[in-house]
Design a protein around this motif. Structure first.
Motif, PDB file in Angstrom:
ATOM      1  N   PHE A 355     -15.576 -17.161  10.750  1.00 18.83           N
ATOM      2  CA  PHE A 355     -16.111 -16.052  11.544  1.00 18.83           C
ATOM      3  C   PHE A 355     -16.241 -14.778  10.704  1.00 18.83           C
ATOM      4  O   PHE A 355     -17.173 -13.997  10.907  1.00 18.83           O
ATOM      5  N   LEU A 356     -15.341 -14.573   9.758  1.00 17.08           N
ATOM      6  CA  LEU A 356     -15.465 -13.430   8.856  1.00 17.08           C
ATOM      7  C   LEU A 356     -16.749 -13.533   8.040  1.00 17.08           C
ATOM      8  O   LEU A 356     -17.508 -12.556   7.924  1.00 17.08           O
ATOM      9  N   ALA A 357     -17.005 -14.709   7.497  1.00 17.86           N
ATOM     10  CA  ALA A 357     -18.223 -14.921   6.705  1.00 17.86           C
ATOM     11  C   ALA A 357     -19.466 -14.719   7.569  1.00 17.86           C
ATOM     12  O   ALA A 357     -20.469 -14.147   7.114  1.00 17.86           O
ATOM     13  N   ALA A 358     -19.408 -15.180   8.823  1.00 20.28           N
ATOM     14  CA  ALA A 358     -20.548 -15.032   9.726  1.00 20.28           C
ATOM     15  C   ALA A 358     -20.834 -13.555  10.007  1.00 20.28           C
ATOM     16  O   ALA A 358     -22.000 -13.127  10.007  1.00 20.28           O
ATOM     17  N   VAL A 359     -19.787 -12.783  10.254  1.00 21.33           N
ATOM     18  CA  VAL A 359     -19.974 -11.357  10.547  1.00 21.33           C
ATOM     19  C   VAL A 359     -20.551 -10.637   9.334  1.00 21.33           C
ATOM     20  O   VAL A 359     -21.512  -9.857   9.448  1.00 21.33           O
ATOM     21  N   LEU A 360     -19.983 -10.877   8.156  1.00 21.06           N
ATOM     22  CA  LEU A 360     -20.464 -10.196   6.945  1.00 21.06           C
ATOM     23  C   LEU A 360     -21.910 -10.577   6.632  1.00 21.06           C
ATOM     24  O   LEU A 360     -22.722  -9.718   6.263  1.00 21.06           O
ATOM     25  N   ALA A 361     -22.239 -11.855   6.779  1.00 17.32           N
ATOM     26  CA  ALA A 361     -23.610 -12.294   6.521  1.00 17.32           C
ATOM     27  C   ALA A 361     -24.574 -11.670   7.527  1.00 17.32           C
ATOM     28  O   ALA A 361     -25.675 -11.237   7.167  1.00 17.32           O
ATOM     29  N   ALA A 362     -24.165 -11.605   8.790  1.00  9.84           N
ATOM     30  CA  ALA A 362     -25.010 -11.013   9.830  1.00  9.84           C
ATOM     31  C   ALA A 362     -25.278  -9.545   9.538  1.00  9.84           C
ATOM     32  O   ALA A 362     -26.415  -9.061   9.672  1.00  9.84           O
ATOM     33  N   VAL A 363     -24.255  -8.821   9.152  1.00 11.18           N
ATOM     34  CA  VAL A 363     -24.392  -7.394   8.872  1.00 11.18           C
ATOM     35  C   VAL A 363     -25.288  -7.172   7.659  1.00 11.18           C
ATOM     36  O   VAL A 363     -26.145  -6.280   7.658  1.00 11.18           O
ATOM     37  N   ASP A 364     -25.108  -7.976   6.623  1.00 16.60           N
ATOM     38  CA  ASP A 364     -25.925  -7.822   5.418  1.00 16.60           C
ATOM     39  C   ASP A 364     -27.377  -8.215   5.674  1.00 16.60           C
ATOM     40  O   ASP A 364     -28.312  -7.513   5.270  1.00 16.60           O
ATOM     41  N   ASN A 365     -27.575  -9.337   6.346  1.00 15.66           N
ATOM     42  CA  ASN A 365     -28.941  -9.817   6.613  1.00 15.66           C
ATOM     43  C   ASN A 365     -29.736  -8.874   7.517  1.00 15.66           C
ATOM     44  O   ASN A 365     -30.965  -8.867   7.487  1.00 15.66           O
ATOM     45  N   ASN A 366     -29.010  -8.122   8.327  1.00 17.61           N
ATOM     46  CA  ASN A 366     -29.684  -7.290   9.334  1.00 17.61           C
ATOM     47  C   ASN A 366     -29.238  -5.833   9.253  1.00 17.61           C
ATOM     48  O   ASN A 366     -29.122  -5.144  10.263  1.00 17.61           O
ATOM     49  N   ALA A 367     -29.021  -5.357   8.031  1.00 12.57           N
ATOM     50  CA  ALA A 367     -28.520  -3.999   7.833  1.00 12.57           C
ATOM     51  C   ALA A 367     -29.456  -2.957   8.435  1.00 12.57           C
ATOM     52  O   ALA A 367     -29.013  -1.977   9.047  1.00 12.57           O
ATOM     53  N   GLU A 368     -30.756  -3.160   8.277  1.00 15.29           N
ATOM     54  CA  GLU A 368     -31.723  -2.194   8.812  1.00 15.29           C
ATOM     55  C   GLU A 368     -31.645  -2.120  10.333  1.00 15.29           C
ATOM     56  O   GLU A 368     -31.732  -1.046  10.929  1.00 15.29           O
ATOM     57  N   LEU A 369     -31.471  -3.277  10.948  1.00 19.99           N
ATOM     58  CA  LEU A 369     -31.402  -3.344  12.412  1.00 19.99           C
ATOM     59  C   LEU A 369     -30.124  -2.676  12.916  1.00 19.99           C
ATOM     60  O   LEU A 369     -30.146  -1.942  13.919  1.00 19.99           O
ATOM     61  N   LEU A 370     -29.027  -2.911  12.212  1.00 18.50           N
ATOM     62  CA  LEU A 370     -27.765  -2.293  12.610  1.00 18.50           C
ATOM     63  C   LEU A 370     -27.827  -0.782  12.406  1.00 18.50           C
ATOM     64  O   LEU A 370     -27.316  -0.012  13.226  1.00 18.50           O
ATOM     65  N   ARG A 371     -28.443  -0.364  11.328  1.00 18.72           N
ATOM     66  CA  ARG A 371     -28.636   1.073  11.079  1.00 18.72           C
ATOM     67  C   ARG A 371     -29.454   1.696  12.207  1.00 18.72           C
ATOM     68  O   ARG A 371     -29.137   2.788  12.697  1.00 18.72           O
ATOM     69  N   LEU A 372     -30.494   0.999  12.627  1.00 15.63           N
ATOM     70  CA  LEU A 372     -31.341   1.492  13.713  1.00 15.63           C
ATOM     71  C   LEU A 372     -30.542   1.656  15.004  1.00 15.63           C
ATOM     72  O   LEU A 372     -30.741   2.616  15.749  1.00 15.63           O
ATOM     73  N   SER A 373     -29.630   0.728  15.252  1.00 14.35           N
ATOM     74  CA  SER A 373     -28.897   0.744  16.520  1.00 14.35           C
ATOM     75  C   SER A 373     -28.055   2.000  16.686  1.00 14.35           C
ATOM     76  O   SER A 373     -27.682   2.359  17.800  1.00 14.35           O
ATOM     77  N   ALA A 374     -27.744   2.667  15.573  1.00 14.49           N
ATOM     78  CA  ALA A 374     -26.955   3.906  15.626  1.00 14.49           C
ATOM     79  C   ALA A 374     -27.831   5.122  15.364  1.00 14.49           C
ATOM     80  O   ALA A 374     -27.330   6.186  15.008  1.00 14.49           O
ATOM     81  N   SER A 375     -29.120   4.982  15.556  1.00 13.60           N
ATOM     82  CA  SER A 375     -30.063   6.052  15.227  1.00 13.60           C
ATOM     83  C   SER A 375     -30.425   6.876  16.446  1.00 13.60           C
ATOM     84  O   SER A 375     -30.635   6.342  17.534  1.00 13.60           O
ATOM     85  N   SER A 376     -30.516   8.174  16.239  1.00 14.12           N
ATOM     86  CA  SER A 376     -31.017   9.091  17.255  1.00 14.12           C
ATOM     87  C   SER A 376     -31.340  10.403  16.560  1.00 14.12           C
ATOM     88  O   SER A 376     -30.919  10.633  15.418  1.00 14.12           O
ATOM     89  N   ALA A 377     -32.066  11.259  17.245  1.00 12.16           N
ATOM     90  CA  ALA A 377     -32.394  12.557  16.664  1.00 12.16           C
ATOM     91  C   ALA A 377     -31.129  13.333  16.344  1.00 12.16           C
ATOM     92  O   ALA A 377     -31.033  13.997  15.306  1.00 12.16           O
ATOM     93  N   GLY A 378     -30.131  13.239  17.214  1.00  5.76           N
ATOM     94  CA  GLY A 378     -28.877  13.947  16.976  1.00  5.76           C
ATOM     95  C   GLY A 378     -28.060  13.334  15.864  1.00  5.76           C
ATOM     96  O   GLY A 378     -27.468  14.041  15.041  1.00  5.76           O
ATOM     97  N   ASN A 379     -28.027  12.013  15.798  1.00  6.57           N
ATOM     98  CA  ASN A 379     -27.188  11.343  14.808  1.00  6.57           C
ATOM     99  C   ASN A 379     -27.748  11.455  13.403  1.00  6.57           C
ATOM    100  O   ASN A 379     -27.023  11.271  12.429  1.00  6.57           O
ATOM    101  N   ASP A 380     -29.031  11.756  13.275  1.00  6.33           N
ATOM    102  CA  ASP A 380     -29.617  11.977  11.952  1.00  6.33           C
ATOM    103  C   ASP A 380     -28.910  13.112  11.215  1.00  6.33           C
ATOM    104  O   ASP A 380     -28.877  13.137   9.983  1.00  6.33           O
ATOM    105  N   HIS A 381     -28.349  14.050  11.955  1.00  2.00           N
ATOM    106  CA  HIS A 381     -27.654  15.184  11.330  1.00  2.00           C
ATOM    107  C   HIS A 381     -26.340  14.757  10.696  1.00  2.00           C
ATOM    108  O   HIS A 381     -25.844  15.406   9.778  1.00  2.00           O
TER     109      HIS A 381
END
Length: 702
Positions: A355-381
């Motif tokens: 499960f550790l390997a699965a989580v790390l692979a998921a995060v690496d493979n989809n880094a852009e998507l995860l970054r997007l999920s925490a995106s907002s006009a306010g959070n850009d600051h």
């Protein structure tokens, strides 16, 4: 106090205990099967549940009910309906039917839909989410409303909310994790649930001072403000003694949250002046999401009663730390096994390593998507500003897991793991204790903290539903890929070890235990090929990219139309927020700052003339007048230029992405040209002449 907490805790929640006491046994058993095991809801029990729910709510004073849902606005929505119904003889009765419990029909025309619905198409539906308990909310005026957590969908069937995809993602990770567990010999677990504990940061400022700031009222953040002589540089606010007024606020906040079954485990002063944090006990992701909305709303409600204003914006004040949410995420079976817990011997715990390997692979493979999920006009600051995790996605594992990962990569398996040291103080009166096997890292966006991962990038105003839905989905996708590969293996253990080694080797580039704030890490991340997406506008296109669409559709979480709609909503929302900020900045400059400066300028000129008439050299006054005139001219010129830029934005409205990019690259980029001379003028004028409260007054005078 203990008796008081016990009496109040959960008193406004239609909890498991309340259901057990008030529902017929067969109805309770059926409903629990849906809640605990994910079995389809038996709608035939709805009338019985509705009747019990109504009686319970009325005993608390409720006269109305509402389906409480989460449209694509980052806030909650509710339409109140009365329990009162008419009867044939002109009288009334109080009733609440199973049909009303299961479904409601709010007007969907004015909620964001990203093109899924035309403005003229009004019909939308809300559907009861029985996995999140109903609750009774009380207003300051004493009105009580039965709130029924619900999903929101359009007439054409697409989800128009954050809850529906979140629930689907929870189903997806449960399904895929159960398949994996079967391979490891666990055939008794029936459900795997993702859970999260969202730590919430916030500011408290004086209510009257807040009311005098147009930018805080309309934008949630200050657009002007010179830094006071003291900020957070002494680190004396962090974990400092809580002021009596703030402690009184926190006490009442806790008491109100206890009614909803929400326990604030930790509360303390944060780094910035006037900043604080509340950390609740974790819960299932769906319930935690609903509770976090309640927390934010309750924070604001209670603040008003203490002559305070709760400010939740990610960056309300320039020059001091902003606010975020730290989402502590894990996945566990219905038998209580945490799949992210390494146990006493992680070096030999093959299931944990999987499960550790699965989580790390998921995060690496989809880094852009995860970054997007925490995106907002306010959070850009915040992101990448040395006060929050960088915009570069990396994972902190700590010394223990780092050692295990390195052994697996080098040798194919781990044979040992570092253990916690014993603390010896050297003072006879202090206790000895076993220290953790690894340190913590506050600069990491995705940090392992012992038995969970802490996703530290999420913005303080955001609904946690979207980032948690993305995380659930990408991890479920990776578990599925790894499980599919292992199916039919002749020697499962050998094949599993080889798979874990391969995945950890392929994705070790995201493992980083150092200082995420350093320039060296930015350079190193670039060498590793890790994406560094600086702003929300650049991140949004990844949501509906082909790669993302395939993941979401394969797992049944969202289809392409729903993804494209959310991308459109995010871009439109960004453009509108920057437009509001620009118009507010223009208004404050033209109607507040410039008139105030001109008035002071006139008084200063008059004084200089009077001094000169007395035969005294007014050098200081004239010098100050020249400085003020120069900066005033600069401010007016910059304000006019910003007005012109905002006007030109209308040319881009037909293309949402181009519209958002224009607001980011052109309009937002011009903000500092207006702010700089205004903040410099603030330093030249006495506080009594400045038209609104300064940072010093806002941050240090509560």
């Amino acid at each position: 106090m203990m008796n008081k907490i016990s009496a109040v805790f959960g008193s406004h929640v239609f909890s498991d205990q309340v259901m057990r006491e008030r529902l017929p046994k067969a109805v309770y058993k059926s409903l629990k099967a849906t809640i605990d095991k994910g079995e389809p809801l038996d709608t035939s029990i709805a009338d019985s549940v509705a009747a019990a729910m109504k009686e319970w709510a009325m005993e608390l004073g409720a006269t109305h009910y509402t389906h409480w849902f989460q449209p694509l606005t980052e806030t909650t929505a509710e339409k109140h309906d009365s329990f009162v119904s008419t009867v044939g003889d002109g009288g009334v009765i109080l009733q609440f039917t199973g049909k009303e419990l299961i479904k409601s029909e709010p007007d969907a025309s004015s909620f964001p839909s990203g093109g899924l619905r035309e403005t003229c198409a009004a019909r939308g539906y809300t559907a009861w989410d029985c996995t999140s308990p109903a609750f009774v909310k009380t207003t300051d005026e004493g009105t009580c409303i039965l709130c029924i957590p619900a999903a929101f969908t359009s007439y054409t069937g697409e989800s128009l909310d954050y809850k529906t995809p979140l629930l689907r993602s929870m189903d997806a990770i449960s399904k895929e994790a159960l398949k994996a567990l079967t391979m490891f010999g666990n055939t008794t677990a029936k459900k795997v649930t993702s859970s999260v504990g969202p730590e919430q940061e916030y500011f408290l400022i004086d209510k009257k001072k807040f009311a005098k700031r147009t930018d805080l009222k309309l934008c949630g953040r200050t657009l002007f403000g010179a830094m006071p002589p003291k900020g957070q540089e002494l680190d004396d606010q962090y974990f400092a003694a809580i002021k009596d007024k703030i402690a009184s606020y926190m006490t009442e906040l806790n008491e109100e949250l206890w009614k909803y079954g929400i326990l604030a485990k930790t509360q303390h002063n944060e780094v910035a002046p006037a900043q604080h944090e509340l950390a609740p006990i974790f819960s299932t992701t769906n319930i935690a999401t609903d509770q976090n909305h309640l927390v934010m709303a309750t924070m604001k409600k209670i603040a008003a009663k203490h002559d305070l204003e709760c400010v939740l914006h990610e960056k309300p004040f320039a020059g001091v730390n902003g606010s975020g949410k730290h989402n502590n995420w894990s996945i566990s079976t219905d038998e209580g096994e945490n799949l992210i817990d390494p146990g006493k011997h992680p070096e030999t715990n093959l299931q944990f390593q999987f499960f550790l390997a699965a989580v790390l692979a998921a995060v690496d493979n989809n880094a852009e998507l995860l970054r997007l999920s925490a995106s907002s006009a306010g959070n850009d600051h915040r992101l990448g500003a040395n006060e929050a995790p960088p915009a570069i996605i990396s994972a902190f594992l700590g010394e223990q897991l780092q050692s295990i990962v390195e052994q697996i990569i080098e040798k194919g398996e781990a044979t040992e793991s570092p253990k916690g040291k014993t603390y010896v103080s050297g003072a006879s009166t202090l206790p000895t204790f076993t220290m953790d096997a690894t340190d913590r890292n506050r600069t990491s966006p995705f940090a392992f903290t012992g038995n969970k991962f802490e996703f530290r990038m999420v913005g303080s105003t955001q609904s946690i539903a979207f980032p948690m839905m993305v995380l659930n989905t990408i991890v479920a996708d990776q578990i599925k890929k790894m499980t599919d590969e292992l199916e039919g293996a002749d020697d499962f253990e050998t094949a599993c070890k080889a798979l874990i080694r391969r995945e950890l080797t392929a994705h070790q580039r995201i493992i980083f235990n150092g200082n995420g704030y350093s320039d060296e890490w930015v350079e190193e991340a670039a060498k590793r090929g890790l994406p560094n997406i600086k702003c929300m506008v650049d991140a949004v296109p990844y949501l509906a990219a082909d790669k993302s669409v395939k993941i979401f559709e394969d797992l049944g979480v969202m289809d392409k139309a729903e993804l494209e709609a959310r991308a459109d909503v995010m871009l439109e929302n960004y453009a509108k927020k920057i437009n509001i900020e620009a118009l507010t900045m223009i208004e404050m400059s033209n109607e507040e700052i410039i008139p105030a400066v001109m008035e002071y300028q006139a008084e200063l000129a008059k004084g200089a003339a009077e001094i000169k008439a007395l035969g005294i050299d007014p050098t200081v006054q004239v010098s100050l007048l020249n400085t003020i005139s120069e900066k005033l001219t600069e401010l007016k010129s910059a304000t006019v230029a910003l007005e012109e830029l905002v006007t030109k934005a209308a040319d881009y409205e037909g293309d949402t992405e181009a519209w958002a990019k224009y607001f980011h690259n052109t309009v937002f980029a011009a903000f500092d040209t207006v702010r700089k001379p205004a903040d410099e003028l603030e330093k030249e004028l006495p506080k009594t002449a400045w038209p609104f409260p300064t940072y010093e007054q806002l941050l240090f005078e509560q």
